[in-house]
Design a protein around this motif. Structure first.
Motif, PDB file in Angstrom:
ATOM      1  N   THR A 135       1.074  52.777 -19.219  1.00 12.49           N
ATOM      2  CA  THR A 135      -0.054  52.217 -18.458  1.00 12.49           C
ATOM      3  C   THR A 135      -1.425  52.738 -18.862  1.00 12.49           C
ATOM      4  O   THR A 135      -2.421  52.363 -18.251  1.00 12.49           O
ATOM      5  CB  THR A 135       0.128  52.520 -16.956  1.00 12.49           C
ATOM      6  OG1 THR A 135       0.003  53.931 -16.739  1.00 12.49           O
ATOM      7  CG2 THR A 135       1.469  52.043 -16.454  1.00 12.49           C
ATOM      8  N   TYR A 140      -9.063  47.959 -21.217  1.00  7.30           N
ATOM      9  CA  TYR A 140      -9.951  48.372 -20.131  1.00  7.30           C
ATOM     10  C   TYR A 140     -11.052  47.340 -19.870  1.00  7.30           C
ATOM     11  O   TYR A 140     -11.596  47.276 -18.771  1.00  7.30           O
ATOM     12  CB  TYR A 140     -10.549  49.746 -20.431  1.00  7.30           C
ATOM     13  CG  TYR A 140      -9.523  50.858 -20.299  1.00  7.30           C
ATOM     14  CD1 TYR A 140      -9.150  51.329 -19.048  1.00  7.30           C
ATOM     15  CD2 TYR A 140      -8.902  51.401 -21.408  1.00  7.30           C
ATOM     16  CE1 TYR A 140      -8.190  52.319 -18.909  1.00  7.30           C
ATOM     17  CE2 TYR A 140      -7.941  52.391 -21.285  1.00  7.30           C
ATOM     18  CZ  TYR A 140      -7.588  52.845 -20.042  1.00  7.30           C
ATOM     19  OH  TYR A 140      -6.625  53.818 -19.907  1.00  7.30           O
ATOM     20  N   ILE A 143      -9.764  45.024 -17.129  1.00  5.56           N
ATOM     21  CA  ILE A 143      -9.876  45.639 -15.806  1.00  5.56           C
ATOM     22  C   ILE A 143     -11.332  45.638 -15.352  1.00  5.56           C
ATOM     23  O   ILE A 143     -11.640  45.343 -14.192  1.00  5.56           O
ATOM     24  CB  ILE A 143      -9.320  47.072 -15.829  1.00  5.56           C
ATOM     25  CG1 ILE A 143      -7.797  47.050 -15.999  1.00  5.56           C
ATOM     26  CG2 ILE A 143      -9.678  47.823 -14.546  1.00  5.56           C
ATOM     27  CD1 ILE A 143      -7.157  48.403 -16.100  1.00  5.56           C
ATOM     28  N   PRO A 196      -3.321  56.424 -14.742  1.00  2.00           N
ATOM     29  CA  PRO A 196      -3.813  55.106 -15.103  1.00  2.00           C
ATOM     30  C   PRO A 196      -4.873  54.571 -14.148  1.00  2.00           C
ATOM     31  O   PRO A 196      -4.851  54.864 -12.952  1.00  2.00           O
ATOM     32  CB  PRO A 196      -2.559  54.232 -15.051  1.00  2.00           C
ATOM     33  CG  PRO A 196      -1.660  54.927 -14.082  1.00  2.00           C
ATOM     34  CD  PRO A 196      -1.907  56.388 -14.317  1.00  2.00           C
ATOM     35  N   GLY A 198      -7.319  51.185 -12.693  1.00  5.64           N
ATOM     36  CA  GLY A 198      -7.073  49.815 -12.307  1.00  5.64           C
ATOM     37  C   GLY A 198      -7.000  49.563 -10.813  1.00  5.64           C
ATOM     38  O   GLY A 198      -5.955  49.158 -10.305  1.00  5.64           O
ATOM     39  N   ASN A 302      -4.005  46.756 -12.354  1.00  5.81           N
ATOM     40  CA  ASN A 302      -3.435  47.102 -13.657  1.00  5.81           C
ATOM     41  C   ASN A 302      -2.155  46.300 -13.872  1.00  5.81           C
ATOM     42  O   ASN A 302      -1.152  46.515 -13.189  1.00  5.81           O
ATOM     43  CB  ASN A 302      -3.145  48.603 -13.719  1.00  5.81           C
ATOM     44  CG  ASN A 302      -2.744  49.088 -15.097  1.00  5.81           C
ATOM     45  OD1 ASN A 302      -2.038  48.407 -15.825  1.00  5.81           O
ATOM     46  ND2 ASN A 302      -3.198  50.286 -15.449  1.00  5.81           N
ATOM     47  N   GLU A 313       0.696  55.295  -9.888  1.00  6.05           N
ATOM     48  CA  GLU A 313       0.897  53.989 -10.506  1.00  6.05           C
ATOM     49  C   GLU A 313       0.985  52.881  -9.470  1.00  6.05           C
ATOM     50  O   GLU A 313       0.386  51.810  -9.645  1.00  6.05           O
ATOM     51  CB  GLU A 313       2.160  53.980 -11.353  1.00  6.05           C
ATOM     52  CG  GLU A 313       2.440  52.624 -11.982  1.00  6.05           C
ATOM     53  CD  GLU A 313       3.674  52.600 -12.853  1.00  6.05           C
ATOM     54  OE1 GLU A 313       3.874  51.576 -13.544  1.00  6.05           O
ATOM     55  OE2 GLU A 313       4.436  53.587 -12.847  1.00  6.05           O
ATOM     56  N   LYS A 316      -1.976  50.836  -8.278  1.00  5.07           N
ATOM     57  CA  LYS A 316      -2.664  50.027  -9.289  1.00  5.07           C
ATOM     58  C   LYS A 316      -1.952  48.705  -9.541  1.00  5.07           C
ATOM     59  O   LYS A 316      -2.439  47.868 -10.307  1.00  5.07           O
ATOM     60  CB  LYS A 316      -2.753  50.804 -10.611  1.00  5.07           C
ATOM     61  CG  LYS A 316      -3.228  52.240 -10.528  1.00  5.07           C
ATOM     62  CD  LYS A 316      -4.554  52.406  -9.863  1.00  5.07           C
ATOM     63  CE  LYS A 316      -5.106  53.829  -9.982  1.00  5.07           C
ATOM     64  NZ  LYS A 316      -4.171  54.912  -9.629  1.00  5.07           N
TER      65      LYS A 316
END
Length: 368
Positions: A135, A140, A143, A196, A198, A302, A313, A316
């Motif tokens: 991830t 980017y 995002i 990560p 997002g 994400n 995680e 996201k």
């Protein structure tokens, strides 16, 4: 064209670290390898990097004095590569740090990042090898585009209504609040966030406003939840009844009992911290009250993130939103905890002063 590693992506694309910059990397024994990779890349970029290891910290633990002293050295970039938390700053909690605008901060990390805006930072609580590899090295710009669209849509929003088929039905006033973002661009002083990356997020107004509006309704967490000692997938939903901006009732099975235990522990510790001088006199009651505050509404962005019981995680992931119980991001609801909980496939509707409504997500799908 050579494919760069996740560590290179963080150093090169996320933080854009330059030769000669002071970089501090803080890790635990279980996260040491990730920290070492970032350290090695920083050195290859001719940055002045330092790596420090401390024992893993829970939501209620203090960071080691050596770690806090290292942060006080005011690095250009600080990485907190932690198993659970960085750890609290008991010195700043007792005597809050103030910036030039008079804002108070109870942690030296937050003071340098958000108060003085001289540091940029990355924090990765609960990072794993799988998450790191899957991830981090992502697009980017994509995002960032989502974040920019949502920032424009949220401009001037007065309240938010969130519902979900799992049972969530909650009204959230956000008058005067600004949508914040974790877009993975931490190249300027005063910027920072998770890797990560997002998500976008906003702090609900605390308590009851002068016009009588307040966060109220029901949140049914049906994805995963953060507890004082870590994160977990929820086998059974946790239902929280919110009145006047605070969680009044928690129902469910074992996970609900675990959440209640974390919150009540934060409430009782608030008074203990005041009594022992760990937080300023008179703040115990406020910290205890805010242990039930609704401190955040966030939306995942994400596309590589999935729900796996690791909130770093999970929050996201697309088709989810999350609420936090405890401290917020506008520094007007201090608490000992910030517990994120996931809601699957929400419908999110924004309301504005002119009485217009805009639905930005329907059953987990964006309408942008």
């Amino acid at each position: 064209m050579r494919i760069i590693t996740p560590a290179e992506a963080i150093v090169k694309n996320v933080c854009k670290i330059k030769p000669g910059e002071k970089v501090l990397i803080i890790a635990n024994p279980k996260t040491y390898l990730f920290a070492q990779r970032i350290y090695d890349v920083c050195i290859s970029y001719k940055a002045k990097a330092s790596l420090i290891i401390q024992e893993a910290k829970t939501s209620f633990d203090n960071a080691e004095d050596a770690v806090l002293a290292a942060i006080k050295s005011e690095p250009d970039v600080c990485f907190s590569i932690s198993e659970i938390k960085l750890g609290k700053d008991p010195y700043s909690a007792k005597t809050p740090l103030k910036n030039s605008q008079g804002e108070e901060f109870t942690h030296i990390f937050d003071f340098l990042l958000e108060g003085k805006k001289t540091m940029r930072a990355v924090w990765t609580p609960g990072i794993t090898e799988d998450i790191f590899n899957r991830t981090v090295n992502i697009d980017y710009e994509e995002i960032s585009d989502y974040c920019e669209k949502l920032e424009k849509i949220f401009d001037g929003v007065q309240s938010i209504h969130v519902t979900a088929k799992g049972g969530t039905d909650i009204f959230i006033p956000v008058q005067g609040r600004k949508l914040l973002k974790d877009d993975g661009n931490f190249s300027m002083p005063g910027t920072g966030g998770n890797i990560p990356a997002g998500e976008v997020f906003i702090s609900p107004n605390r308590g009851v406003l002068k016009d009588g509006s307040c966060t109220h309704g029901k949140i049914v967490f049906d994805g995963s939840m953060t507890f004082s000692d870590g994160d977990s997938i929820l086998n059974t939903p946790i239902e929280c009844t919110v009145v006047d901006g605070f969680v009044k009732e928690i129902s469910g099975k074992e996970e609900a009992e675990r959440l209640l235990k974390t919150i009540t522990e934060a409430e009782s510790l608030s008074f203990e911290y005041e009594k022992s001088g760990k937080i300023p006199s008179g703040m115990g009651k406020i910290y205890a009250e805010n242990a039930r505050n609704i401190g955040e509404l966030g939306i995942g962005l994400n596309i590589f993130a999935k729900i796996n019981g690791n909130m770093l995680e999970d929050e996201k992931a697309f088709s989810t939103c999350h609420f936090a119980i405890g401290e917020n991001y506008d520094n007007d609801a201090p608490a000992l905890i910030h517990l994120d909980g996931l809601v699957r496939n929400p419908t999110i509707t924004l309301s504005f002063k002119n009485s217009s409504d805009v639905t930005i997500m329907k059953d987990g799908k964006f309408i942008l």
